[in-house]
Write a protein that holds these residues in place. Sequence first.
Motif, PDB file in Angstrom:
ATOM      1  N   LEU A   1      23.312  68.626 -23.059  1.00 23.83           N
ATOM      2  CA  LEU A   1      24.598  68.687 -22.374  1.00 23.83           C
ATOM      3  C   LEU A   1      24.462  68.407 -20.881  1.00 23.83           C
ATOM      4  CD1 LEU A   1      26.027  71.823 -24.207  1.00 23.83           C
ATOM      5  CD2 LEU A   1      27.036  69.534 -24.259  1.00 23.83           C
ATOM      6  N   ASN A   2      23.301  68.722 -20.326  1.00 22.15           N
ATOM      7  CA  ASN A   2      23.047  68.479 -18.899  1.00 22.15           C
ATOM      8  C   ASN A   2      22.419  67.119 -18.638  1.00 22.15           C
ATOM      9  OD1 ASN A   2      24.051  70.999 -18.105  1.00 22.15           O
ATOM     10  ND2 ASN A   2      22.069  72.005 -18.418  1.00 22.15           N
ATOM     11  N   ASN A   3      22.411  66.263 -19.675  1.00 24.82           N
ATOM     12  CA  ASN A   3      21.913  64.888 -19.545  1.00 24.82           C
ATOM     13  C   ASN A   3      20.413  64.831 -19.244  1.00 24.82           C
ATOM     14  OD1 ASN A   3      22.606  62.156 -19.858  1.00 24.82           O
ATOM     15  ND2 ASN A   3      22.711  61.844 -17.653  1.00 24.82           N
ATOM     16  N   GLN A   4      19.665  65.858 -19.644  1.00 28.16           N
ATOM     17  CA  GLN A   4      18.226  65.860 -19.465  1.00 28.16           C
ATOM     18  C   GLN A   4      17.494  65.320 -20.691  1.00 28.16           C
ATOM     19  OE1 GLN A   4      18.490  70.199 -18.358  1.00 28.16           O
ATOM     20  NE2 GLN A   4      16.912  69.604 -16.890  1.00 28.16           N
ATOM     21  N   LEU A   5      18.178  65.267 -21.822  1.00 30.01           N
ATOM     22  CA  LEU A   5      17.603  64.742 -23.054  1.00 30.01           C
ATOM     23  C   LEU A   5      18.493  63.656 -23.623  1.00 30.01           C
ATOM     24  CD1 LEU A   5      16.510  68.006 -24.969  1.00 30.01           C
ATOM     25  CD2 LEU A   5      15.119  66.575 -23.457  1.00 30.01           C
ATOM     26  N   SER A   6      17.877  62.731 -24.342  1.00 29.99           N
ATOM     27  CA  SER A   6      18.644  61.701 -25.054  1.00 29.99           C
ATOM     28  C   SER A   6      19.222  62.265 -26.346  1.00 29.99           C
ATOM     29  CB  SER A   6      17.746  60.504 -25.364  1.00 29.99           C
ATOM     30  OG  SER A   6      17.244  59.929 -24.176  1.00 29.99           O
ATOM     31  N   PHE A   7      18.476  63.137 -27.010  1.00 35.83           N
ATOM     32  CA  PHE A   7      18.951  63.844 -28.200  1.00 35.83           C
ATOM     33  C   PHE A   7      18.125  65.114 -28.343  1.00 35.83           C
ATOM     34  CE2 PHE A   7      15.750  60.805 -29.575  1.00 35.83           C
ATOM     35  CZ  PHE A   7      14.916  61.546 -30.398  1.00 35.83           C
ATOM     36  N   ALA A   8      18.610  66.054 -29.149  1.00 37.80           N
ATOM     37  CA  ALA A   8      17.947  67.350 -29.294  1.00 37.80           C
ATOM     38  C   ALA A   8      17.622  67.616 -30.753  1.00 37.80           C
ATOM     39  CB  ALA A   8      18.833  68.469 -28.741  1.00 37.80           C
ATOM     40  N   GLN A   9      16.575  68.417 -30.951  1.00 34.51           N
ATOM     41  CA  GLN A   9      16.167  68.860 -32.280  1.00 34.51           C
ATOM     42  C   GLN A   9      16.544  70.335 -32.418  1.00 34.51           C
ATOM     43  OE1 GLN A   9      12.072  67.921 -31.447  1.00 34.51           O
ATOM     44  NE2 GLN A   9      12.084  66.166 -32.828  1.00 34.51           N
ATOM     45  N   SER A  10      17.275  70.665 -33.476  1.00 36.07           N
ATOM     46  CA  SER A  10      17.801  72.019 -33.595  1.00 36.07           C
ATOM     47  C   SER A  10      17.533  72.594 -34.976  1.00 36.07           C
ATOM     48  CB  SER A  10      19.305  72.029 -33.321  1.00 36.07           C
ATOM     49  OG  SER A  10      19.834  73.340 -33.424  1.00 36.07           O
TER      50      SER A  10
ATOM     51  N   GLN B   1      10.275  54.371 -27.570  1.00 31.79           N
ATOM     52  CA  GLN B   1       9.304  55.313 -27.019  1.00 31.79           C
ATOM     53  C   GLN B   1       9.927  56.707 -26.893  1.00 31.79           C
ATOM     54  OE1 GLN B   1       7.330  53.624 -23.444  1.00 31.79           O
ATOM     55  NE2 GLN B   1       8.430  51.731 -23.964  1.00 31.79           N
ATOM     56  N   LEU B   2       9.241  57.698 -27.455  1.00 25.45           N
ATOM     57  CA  LEU B   2       9.727  59.074 -27.440  1.00 25.45           C
ATOM     58  C   LEU B   2       8.852  59.920 -26.519  1.00 25.45           C
ATOM     59  CD1 LEU B   2      10.344  59.575 -31.265  1.00 25.45           C
ATOM     60  CD2 LEU B   2      12.052  59.113 -29.506  1.00 25.45           C
ATOM     61  N   ARG B   3       9.486  60.742 -25.699  1.00 23.94           N
ATOM     62  CA  ARG B   3       8.757  61.633 -24.807  1.00 23.94           C
ATOM     63  C   ARG B   3       9.303  63.048 -24.968  1.00 23.94           C
ATOM     64  NH1 ARG B   3       8.679  60.219 -18.546  1.00 23.94           N
ATOM     65  NH2 ARG B   3      10.892  60.791 -18.734  1.00 23.94           N
ATOM     66  N   TYR B   4       8.448  63.941 -25.489  1.00 22.36           N
ATOM     67  CA  TYR B   4       8.860  65.335 -25.641  1.00 22.36           C
ATOM     68  C   TYR B   4       8.958  65.974 -24.268  1.00 22.36           C
ATOM     69  CZ  TYR B   4       8.772  70.276 -26.635  1.00 22.36           C
ATOM     70  OH  TYR B   4       9.074  71.621 -26.653  1.00 22.36           O
ATOM     71  N   THR B   5      10.046  66.713 -24.042  1.00 21.71           N
ATOM     72  CA  THR B   5      10.315  67.299 -22.732  1.00 21.71           C
ATOM     73  C   THR B   5      10.575  68.793 -22.870  1.00 21.71           C
ATOM     74  OG1 THR B   5      11.321  65.207 -22.024  1.00 21.71           O
ATOM     75  CG2 THR B   5      11.757  67.145 -20.668  1.00 21.71           C
ATOM     76  N   ASP B   6       9.756  69.606 -22.190  1.00 22.04           N
ATOM     77  CA  ASP B   6       9.938  71.057 -22.194  1.00 22.04           C
ATOM     78  C   ASP B   6      11.007  71.456 -21.182  1.00 22.04           C
ATOM     79  OD1 ASP B   6       8.481  72.520 -24.069  1.00 22.04           O
ATOM     80  OD2 ASP B   6       6.606  72.187 -22.991  1.00 22.04           O
ATOM     81  N   PRO B   7      11.741  72.526 -21.428  1.00 22.64           N
ATOM     82  CA  PRO B   7      12.683  73.031 -20.426  1.00 22.64           C
ATOM     83  C   PRO B   7      11.933  73.654 -19.255  1.00 22.64           C
ATOM     84  CG  PRO B   7      12.569  74.532 -22.282  1.00 22.64           C
ATOM     85  CD  PRO B   7      11.749  73.330 -22.669  1.00 22.64           C
ATOM     86  N   ILE B   8      12.606  73.742 -18.124  1.00 23.38           N
ATOM     87  CA  ILE B   8      12.025  74.364 -16.935  1.00 23.38           C
ATOM     88  C   ILE B   8      12.593  75.772 -16.795  1.00 23.38           C
ATOM     89  CG2 ILE B   8      11.837  74.235 -14.422  1.00 23.38           C
ATOM     90  CD1 ILE B   8      12.083  71.204 -14.665  1.00 23.38           C
ATOM     91  N   GLY B   9      11.697  76.753 -16.731  1.00 25.89           N
ATOM     92  CA  GLY B   9      12.130  78.129 -16.511  1.00 25.89           C
ATOM     93  C   GLY B   9      12.655  78.832 -17.732  1.00 25.89           C
TER      94      GLY B   9
END
Length: 337
Positions: free
Chosen positions: A108-117, A87-95
């Motif tokens: 790096l702050n452990n808020q995502l499992s992996f990142a798209q760059s 299950q994938l959940r897209y997560t927006d940054p705060i601020g």
Amino acid sequence: SLLITVGLLGGGFWWLTQSGGVDTGALPGIDTPSSPSLPSPTPAGGDRFASVQGVPSGLFNYGGSTTWAPIRGLIDPAIQQASPAFQLRYTDPIGAPPASGTGIAMLLNNQLSFAQSSRSLKPEEHTQAEQQGYKLKEIPVALEGLAIAVNPSLPVEGLTLDQLREIYLGNIRNWNEVGGPDLAIVRISRPISGGTVEFFLSTVLGGAGLPNDVMIANTTTQALRLVDATPGAIYYASAPEVVGQCTVKPIAIGRNDNQLVKPYVEPYVPSENCPAQRNRINGEALRSGTYPLTRRLFVIVREDDTPDQQAGEAYANFLLTQEGQSLLNEAGFVAIR
């Protein structure tokens, strides 16, 4: 008697082969009629999403570059359908606006499992990861190009990289300086935190920063609306976000006047024919490198021996299957396999 015996044996053999009792292919000296070839087994790496191994179960947050928006809309639902437990959940940054840099920071702050760059990792990001006891890995999955958008009414078909640089540095301020009408140029950009902006600054502006008088739009949607409403506007963004739009015109870019390359497949579809018809990405020009503004897309993974690492690697493997690469082409990107 001999003829009768041979006949009986031959008839019995025929009956056994027709009923499936004997595999003639296993008997030496007996030819069998040719049959249609069957599909070969799926190779390691895989043709289809279903062939990907080591896919973890659970809910995994991911996010990052806005360039990936077409992938999140088209391909990620197909991955979910093929592997419902993943299950994938897209997560927006705060601020902060979503971007490659903010996605990597969230990883790096452990808020995502992996990142798209849409850019490669920076040395300081590697350093921060090592200080936290692990390494970051970037997995390339596709090629992508930057497209330059102008108002559809602007009679300018292309720019050289030098002209584009001088426009954004503020040294060229009127379209009549590049063969266009007597019209002030309105430069638009997204904030510098994005991978697209960083790529543009390093590749086109040679590392220079954006002048203070460049208009900043928080999203590509906002920027494209400004281009549509402003006859003299210019903007740069991921090619899949620009080329198929009805409200702006993508223009050719080249290293010199004799090498202007269009980011779309000719013939050009004018805005009045859109959305029934849309311009398509010139994938061959991006793949061959004749179009000068190309880059790679990466899945960024923490190498920390956790389910998050497994999730990021599985996601990249989905995109690297033949099915994933085909869907990337459909989304406006260029397959690397």
